[in-house]
Design a protein around this motif. Structure first.
Motif, PDB file in Angstrom:
ATOM      1  N   THR A  33      12.456   5.967  -8.077  1.00 27.99           N
ATOM      2  CA  THR A  33      11.815   5.205  -6.948  1.00 27.99           C
ATOM      3  C   THR A  33      11.279   3.871  -7.628  1.00 27.99           C
ATOM      4  O   THR A  33      10.212   4.178  -8.491  1.00 27.99           O
ATOM      5  N   ILE A  34      11.536   2.664  -7.308  1.00 30.95           N
ATOM      6  CA  ILE A  34      11.027   1.453  -7.744  1.00 30.95           C
ATOM      7  C   ILE A  34       9.731   1.000  -6.751  1.00 30.95           C
ATOM      8  O   ILE A  34      10.225   0.458  -5.548  1.00 30.95           O
ATOM      9  N   GLY A  35       8.504   0.771  -7.110  1.00 29.70           N
ATOM     10  CA  GLY A  35       7.574   0.252  -6.051  1.00 29.70           C
ATOM     11  C   GLY A  35       6.960  -0.990  -6.665  1.00 29.70           C
ATOM     12  O   GLY A  35       6.732  -1.252  -7.692  1.00 29.70           O
ATOM     13  N   TRP A  36       6.621  -1.927  -5.572  1.00 29.33           N
ATOM     14  CA  TRP A  36       6.025  -3.024  -5.965  1.00 29.33           C
ATOM     15  C   TRP A  36       4.488  -2.603  -5.317  1.00 29.33           C
ATOM     16  O   TRP A  36       4.238  -2.233  -4.302  1.00 29.33           O
ATOM     17  N   SER A  52      14.466   3.214  -3.040  1.00 32.06           N
ATOM     18  CA  SER A  52      15.067   4.591  -3.870  1.00 32.06           C
ATOM     19  C   SER A  52      16.164   3.981  -4.412  1.00 32.06           C
ATOM     20  O   SER A  52      17.220   3.401  -3.779  1.00 32.06           O
ATOM     21  N   LYS A  53      16.280   4.251  -5.783  1.00 34.36           N
ATOM     22  CA  LYS A  53      17.599   3.673  -6.514  1.00 34.36           C
ATOM     23  C   LYS A  53      18.646   4.702  -6.354  1.00 34.36           C
ATOM     24  O   LYS A  53      19.881   4.318  -6.466  1.00 34.36           O
ATOM     25  N   SER A  54      18.430   5.721  -5.858  1.00 36.91           N
ATOM     26  CA  SER A  54      19.559   6.668  -5.628  1.00 36.91           C
ATOM     27  C   SER A  54      20.262   6.631  -4.437  1.00 36.91           C
ATOM     28  O   SER A  54      21.393   6.692  -4.233  1.00 36.91           O
ATOM     29  N   ASP A  55      19.621   6.244  -3.068  1.00 31.32           N
ATOM     30  CA  ASP A  55      20.259   6.110  -1.939  1.00 31.32           C
ATOM     31  C   ASP A  55      19.870   4.629  -1.307  1.00 31.32           C
ATOM     32  O   ASP A  55      20.513   4.508  -0.203  1.00 31.32           O
ATOM     33  N   GLY A  56      19.063   4.038  -2.009  1.00 25.27           N
ATOM     34  CA  GLY A  56      18.913   2.693  -1.308  1.00 25.27           C
ATOM     35  C   GLY A  56      17.802   2.541  -0.149  1.00 25.27           C
ATOM     36  O   GLY A  56      17.556   1.319   0.418  1.00 25.27           O
ATOM     37  N   SER A  57      17.131   3.659   0.270  1.00 26.25           N
ATOM     38  CA  SER A  57      16.261   3.724   1.189  1.00 26.25           C
ATOM     39  C   SER A  57      14.934   2.697   0.737  1.00 26.25           C
ATOM     40  O   SER A  57      14.725   2.851  -0.335  1.00 26.25           O
ATOM     41  N   THR A  58      14.327   2.451   1.779  1.00 27.38           N
ATOM     42  CA  THR A  58      13.320   1.143   1.491  1.00 27.38           C
ATOM     43  C   THR A  58      11.976   1.691   2.528  1.00 27.38           C
ATOM     44  O   THR A  58      12.176   2.483   3.437  1.00 27.38           O
ATOM     45  N   TYR A  59      10.885   1.282   1.933  1.00 26.61           N
ATOM     46  CA  TYR A  59       9.585   1.554   2.553  1.00 26.61           C
ATOM     47  C   TYR A  59       9.105   0.223   2.466  1.00 26.61           C
ATOM     48  O   TYR A  59       8.786  -0.648   1.397  1.00 26.61           O
ATOM     49  N   SER A  71      15.089  -5.325  -2.824  1.00 20.91           N
ATOM     50  CA  SER A  71      16.411  -5.085  -3.141  1.00 20.91           C
ATOM     51  C   SER A  71      16.819  -4.698  -4.500  1.00 20.91           C
ATOM     52  O   SER A  71      15.754  -4.864  -5.390  1.00 20.91           O
ATOM     53  N   SER A  72      17.822  -4.102  -4.833  1.00 19.67           N
ATOM     54  CA  SER A  72      17.916  -3.836  -6.131  1.00 19.67           C
ATOM     55  C   SER A  72      19.444  -4.335  -6.832  1.00 19.67           C
ATOM     56  O   SER A  72      20.555  -4.308  -5.892  1.00 19.67           O
ATOM     57  N   ASP A  73      19.741  -4.279  -7.917  1.00 18.36           N
ATOM     58  CA  ASP A  73      20.945  -4.545  -8.496  1.00 18.36           C
ATOM     59  C   ASP A  73      21.199  -3.880  -9.887  1.00 18.36           C
ATOM     60  O   ASP A  73      20.525  -3.904 -10.742  1.00 18.36           O
ATOM     61  N   SER A  74      21.728  -2.557  -9.454  1.00 16.01           N
ATOM     62  CA  SER A  74      21.956  -1.498 -10.509  1.00 16.01           C
ATOM     63  C   SER A  74      22.638  -2.026 -11.663  1.00 16.01           C
ATOM     64  O   SER A  74      22.330  -1.411 -12.699  1.00 16.01           O
ATOM     65  N   VAL A 103      10.553   7.678  -1.351  1.00 11.10           N
ATOM     66  CA  VAL A 103      10.423   6.543  -0.650  1.00 11.10           C
ATOM     67  C   VAL A 103       9.272   6.717   0.573  1.00 11.10           C
ATOM     68  O   VAL A 103       9.281   7.923   1.466  1.00 11.10           O
ATOM     69  N   GLY A 104       8.288   6.137   0.650  1.00  9.71           N
ATOM     70  CA  GLY A 104       7.320   6.334   1.814  1.00  9.71           C
ATOM     71  C   GLY A 104       6.006   5.598   1.094  1.00  9.71           C
ATOM     72  O   GLY A 104       6.164   4.801   0.037  1.00  9.71           O
TER      73      GLY A 104
END
Length: 124
Positions: A33-36, A52-59, A71-74, A103-104
């Motif tokens: 999970t990548i956070g800012w 979440s890099k695994s399912d794309g969910s965001t918070y 957003s992400s670009d794997s 994510v949370g």
């Protein structure tokens, strides 16, 4: 180990936009999970958004909902934070961080790796 490098910060007038980028050097990017986070002078580090890099969910934290988009670009091992309608109170050093929790609401102790940060300054 994950190395993270942020870029894209700068000075922008209130109402303007910036896109922050986070480049990750790891072959297991999709496991994280990548956070800012951001930290303003004299204030505690605040979690802004994560993906979440695994399912794309965001918070998103409440103060940036509707203004920021993560957003992400794997294929490129990149995560982005598009920041629109910037305010003076968004001024901070922004850090990209990687952790293995879901994510949370972002908790600094759940993130194991972080970059050097990039300065965002919103002028009134």
């Amino acid at each position: 180990e994950v190395q993270l490098v942020e870029s894209g910060g700068g000075l922008v007038q209130a109402g303007g936009s910036l896109r922050l980028s986070c480049a990750a050097s790891t072959s297991t990017f999709d496991d994280y999970t990548i956070g800012w986070f951001r930290q303003a002078p004299g204030k505690e580090r605040e979690g802004v958004s994560c993906i979440s890099k695994s399912d794309g969910s965001t918070y998103y934290t409440d103060s940036v909902k509707g203004r920021f988009t993560i957003s992400s670009d794997s294929a490129k091992n990149m995560v982005y934070l598009q920041m629109n309608s910037l305010k003076a109170e968004d001024t901070a050093v922004y850090y990209c961080e990687a952790g293995v929790f879901g994510v949370g609401p972002l908790k600094p102790e759940e993130y194991d790796y972080w970059g050097q940060g990039t300065q965002v300054t919103g002028s009134a």
